[in-house]
Design an enzyme around this catalytic site. Sequence first.
Site, PDB file in Angstrom:
ATOM      1  N   ARG A  79     -61.171 -16.226 -37.083  1.00 35.54           N
ATOM      2  CA  ARG A  79     -60.522 -16.022 -35.740  1.00 35.54           C
ATOM      3  C   ARG A  79     -59.946 -17.002 -34.967  1.00 35.54           C
ATOM      4  O   ARG A  79     -59.965 -18.317 -35.490  1.00 35.54           O
ATOM      5  CB  ARG A  79     -61.860 -15.379 -34.818  1.00 35.54           C
ATOM      6  CG  ARG A  79     -63.000 -16.123 -34.719  1.00 35.54           C
ATOM      7  CD  ARG A  79     -64.065 -15.583 -34.188  1.00 35.54           C
ATOM      8  NE  ARG A  79     -65.526 -16.178 -34.567  1.00 35.54           N
ATOM      9  CZ  ARG A  79     -66.093 -17.125 -33.663  1.00 35.54           C
ATOM     10  NH1 ARG A  79     -65.476 -17.520 -32.762  1.00 35.54           N
ATOM     11  NH2 ARG A  79     -67.078 -17.712 -34.143  1.00 35.54           N
ATOM     12  N   LEU A 105     -70.350 -23.310 -43.910  1.00 38.45           N
ATOM     13  CA  LEU A 105     -70.308 -24.724 -43.492  1.00 38.45           C
ATOM     14  C   LEU A 105     -71.418 -25.639 -43.199  1.00 38.45           C
ATOM     15  O   LEU A 105     -71.420 -26.896 -42.948  1.00 38.45           O
ATOM     16  CB  LEU A 105     -68.929 -24.963 -42.769  1.00 38.45           C
ATOM     17  CG  LEU A 105     -67.736 -24.258 -43.273  1.00 38.45           C
ATOM     18  CD1 LEU A 105     -66.561 -24.725 -42.022  1.00 38.45           C
ATOM     19  CD2 LEU A 105     -67.287 -24.936 -44.771  1.00 38.45           C
ATOM     20  N   SER A 141     -59.571 -32.441 -31.816  1.00 38.41           N
ATOM     21  CA  SER A 141     -59.755 -32.069 -30.294  1.00 38.41           C
ATOM     22  C   SER A 141     -59.310 -32.819 -29.356  1.00 38.41           C
ATOM     23  O   SER A 141     -59.147 -34.017 -29.502  1.00 38.41           O
ATOM     24  CB  SER A 141     -60.989 -31.543 -29.979  1.00 38.41           C
ATOM     25  OG  SER A 141     -61.408 -31.258 -28.481  1.00 38.41           O
ATOM     26  N   TYR A 158     -70.026 -33.074 -30.070  1.00 39.34           N
ATOM     27  CA  TYR A 158     -68.609 -32.644 -30.312  1.00 39.34           C
ATOM     28  C   TYR A 158     -67.664 -33.896 -30.243  1.00 39.34           C
ATOM     29  O   TYR A 158     -66.915 -33.914 -31.279  1.00 39.34           O
ATOM     30  CB  TYR A 158     -68.274 -31.614 -29.293  1.00 39.34           C
ATOM     31  CG  TYR A 158     -67.006 -30.922 -29.538  1.00 39.34           C
ATOM     32  CD1 TYR A 158     -66.705 -29.881 -30.773  1.00 39.34           C
ATOM     33  CD2 TYR A 158     -65.776 -31.180 -28.920  1.00 39.34           C
ATOM     34  CE1 TYR A 158     -65.671 -29.393 -30.645  1.00 39.34           C
ATOM     35  CE2 TYR A 158     -64.655 -30.523 -29.008  1.00 39.34           C
ATOM     36  CZ  TYR A 158     -64.558 -29.416 -29.945  1.00 39.34           C
ATOM     37  OH  TYR A 158     -63.474 -28.985 -30.141  1.00 39.34           O
ATOM     38  N   SER A 159     -67.653 -34.624 -29.189  1.00 41.89           N
ATOM     39  CA  SER A 159     -66.799 -35.721 -29.196  1.00 41.89           C
ATOM     40  C   SER A 159     -66.792 -36.703 -30.154  1.00 41.89           C
ATOM     41  O   SER A 159     -66.102 -37.084 -30.587  1.00 41.89           O
ATOM     42  CB  SER A 159     -67.018 -36.252 -27.656  1.00 41.89           C
ATOM     43  OG  SER A 159     -65.760 -36.374 -26.881  1.00 41.89           O
TER      44      SER A 159
END
Length: 227
Positions: free
Chosen positions: A17, A44, A120, A133-134
């Site tokens: 997606r 994963l 990102s 995340y960063s």
Amino acid sequence: MELNLKGKTAFVTGASRGIGASIKRTLEECGANVIAPTRSEMDLLSKESIKKYFDKNNNLKVDIFIHCAGINLLAGIQEISDEIIENVFQVNVYSAIQILKYLSSDMVEKKNGKVVLVSSLYSIVSRERRIAYSASKNALTGFMKSVAIELGKDNILINSIAPGYVMTEMTKKNLSEEEIKNIENSIPTGRFQTEEDIASLVAFLCSDYNQSITGQLIAVDGGFTCK
Ligand SMILES: NC(=O)c1ccc[n+]([C@@H]2O[C@H](COP(=O)([O-])OP(=O)(O)OC[C@H]3O[C@@H](n4cnc5c(N)ncnc54)[C@H](OP(=O)(O)O)[C@@H]3O)[C@@H](O)[C@H]2O)c1
């Protein structure tokens, strides 16, 4: 100019997606054969599941590897857990290293390969509660640069794309409508990115038009990170 990927085989993660689905569609439209394991074929989050997939498919030969799967679990410094850190790093970075380890031996042998890691805008700027995340997307940049240096002599070009805001399930889950409106107003080109904005750069980087770009983090964000 039409991008032609006829005769190429691409391996894409996160293609069920969102941005990954658009990348798969675009590469197929350019003529590539795309292998895109679903989570049930290769989870994963699990090192063992990745190993099992490649043990089973030990003769896999691909020309292109795109790592697009990613998760963004929000937590501030006081609330962050080992589980959040480990899971985000496993899916966003570790799995990509593991997979490229498997896929690169054939690329090195034939002296030809293109790799794109979907990073990102949070590898350039950040936002509160995006610690794992960063950090993981910045780690992806280090991985990408080191491989670019190591495998340049083997004609393997590896780059990262830093998408701006794309209206996928990930964005809808992590931002309120008010935050979305405020962000939109601060993007120089005045709109969120589309999945296709990202997919078309992936196709270009994987095509024969790209003979020299490697080790680069390229933002596709309407100028958001210029500010
Ligand atoms: N949306 C944005 O604004 C934005 C901005 C910058 C960067 N990005 C990056 O772009 C990439 C795609 O994001 P998206 O917005 O398209 O996200 P998304 O709609 O949430 O899709 C995430 C994809 O990753 C897969 N995935 C997650 N965990 C997995 C696991 N354990 N095993 C296998 N597959 C797994 C999902 O598969 P399932 O369907 O099985 O869950 C899905 O295909 C990510 O790397 C993200 O960090 C997105």
